[in-house]
Design a protein around this motif. Structure first.
Motif, PDB file in Angstrom:
ATOM      1  N   GLU A 110       0.889  -1.279   0.105  1.00 52.00           N
ATOM      2  CA  GLU A 110       0.077   0.060   0.103  1.00 52.00           C
ATOM      3  C   GLU A 110       0.775   1.286  -0.039  1.00 52.00           C
ATOM      4  N   LEU A 113       2.582   1.793  -3.500  1.00 53.51           N
ATOM      5  CA  LEU A 113       1.804   2.121  -4.435  1.00 53.51           C
ATOM      6  C   LEU A 113       1.131   3.601  -4.325  1.00 53.51           C
ATOM      7  N   SER A 114       1.020   3.939  -3.016  1.00 51.85           N
ATOM      8  CA  SER A 114       0.488   5.259  -2.733  1.00 51.85           C
ATOM      9  C   SER A 114       1.745   6.246  -3.153  1.00 51.85           C
ATOM     10  N   GLU A 115       3.013   5.742  -2.939  1.00 48.05           N
ATOM     11  CA  GLU A 115       4.201   6.735  -3.372  1.00 48.05           C
ATOM     12  C   GLU A 115       4.295   6.927  -4.981  1.00 48.05           C
ATOM     13  N   ILE A 116       4.042   5.672  -5.542  1.00 46.74           N
ATOM     14  CA  ILE A 116       4.024   5.719  -7.074  1.00 46.74           C
ATOM     15  C   ILE A 116       2.721   6.530  -7.542  1.00 46.74           C
ATOM     16  N   ASP A 117       1.639   6.566  -6.785  1.00 43.99           N
ATOM     17  CA  ASP A 117       0.534   7.464  -7.189  1.00 43.99           C
ATOM     18  C   ASP A 117       0.890   9.014  -6.913  1.00 43.99           C
ATOM     19  N   SER A 118       1.601   9.262  -6.256  1.00 43.70           N
ATOM     20  CA  SER A 118       2.020  10.328  -5.787  1.00 43.70           C
ATOM     21  C   SER A 118       2.955  10.920  -7.003  1.00 43.70           C
ATOM     22  N   LEU A 120       3.276   9.645 -10.089  1.00 43.78           N
ATOM     23  CA  LEU A 120       2.561   9.749 -11.149  1.00 43.78           C
ATOM     24  C   LEU A 120       1.863  11.224 -11.221  1.00 43.78           C
ATOM     25  N   SER A 121       1.236  11.387 -10.390  1.00 43.41           N
ATOM     26  CA  SER A 121       0.570  12.718 -10.139  1.00 43.41           C
ATOM     27  C   SER A 121       1.558  13.870 -10.589  1.00 43.41           C
ATOM     28  N   GLU A 124       2.140  13.917 -14.190  1.00 43.45           N
ATOM     29  CA  GLU A 124       1.117  14.283 -15.048  1.00 43.45           C
ATOM     30  C   GLU A 124       1.132  15.928 -15.085  1.00 43.45           C
ATOM     31  N   GLN A 149      -0.787  -5.340 -13.925  1.00 44.90           N
ATOM     32  CA  GLN A 149      -2.472  -5.104 -14.034  1.00 44.90           C
ATOM     33  C   GLN A 149      -3.006  -6.786 -14.655  1.00 44.90           C
TER      34      GLN A 149
END
Length: 159
Positions: A110, A113-118, A120-121, A124, A149
């Motif tokens: 978790e 994934l949270s770090e990756i999401d940040s 990626l934001s 972007e 995936q």
């Protein structure tokens, strides 16, 4: 100005996000942390926080300068003749518990994934001018994400 976003992300993770750093206590810790890298004036401190937060937070002069005055009174920093502030031994001790050293990595799925999401934001928000030269790496990452995936969607795969 040195690009120290990775170090700042690590530093901010200790507080579970920038929201907890707002206010005098958090701003004081950020300012002391930035000054641990070297002397800066108030404008440089505001710019450093703006850069580190990816433009999400730039303290106002009405926040920074009273904080600097109070930190001088508390002997956490000194104001030099060139109008730059530097950390005192007491200031260094004040932030010693927050030292991060090298990047700390999440040890849970978790957290990763949270770090990756940040991250990626952040990507972007970058212009094509900055991100475009890295298109091959972006494609490689995209392929890895697709494989992950597929793995997640495959029934019966053991991890």
């Amino acid at each position: 100005m040195r690009d120290n976003r990775e170090l700042m992300r690590s530093f901010m993770r200790r507080f579970h996000g920038i929201g907890h750093l707002r206010g005098y206590g958090g701003l004081k810790i950020l300012v002391l942390h930035i000054l641990s890298e070297g002397p800066k004036n108030g404008a440089e401190l505001m710019d450093a926080i703006d850069i580190m937060s990816h433009g999400h937070w730039k303290p106002s002069p009405g926040s920074i300068y009273p904080l600097l005055s109070k930190a001088v009174e508390e002997n956490l920093i000194t104001k030099r003749e060139d109008r730059k502030y530097e950390l005192t031994d007491a200031g260094l001790e004040e932030i010693s518990m927050f030292k991060t050293g090298t990047m700390c990595h999440s040890d849970s799925v978790e957290g990763i994934l949270s770090e990756i999401d940040s991250n990626l934001s952040y990507l972007e928000d970058l212009s094509n001018e900055k991100l475009g030269p890295h298109s091959k790496l972006v494609e490689t990452i995209w392929q890895k994400i697709n494989r992950i995936q597929e793995s997640v969607n495959s029934p019966g795969k053991e991890t």
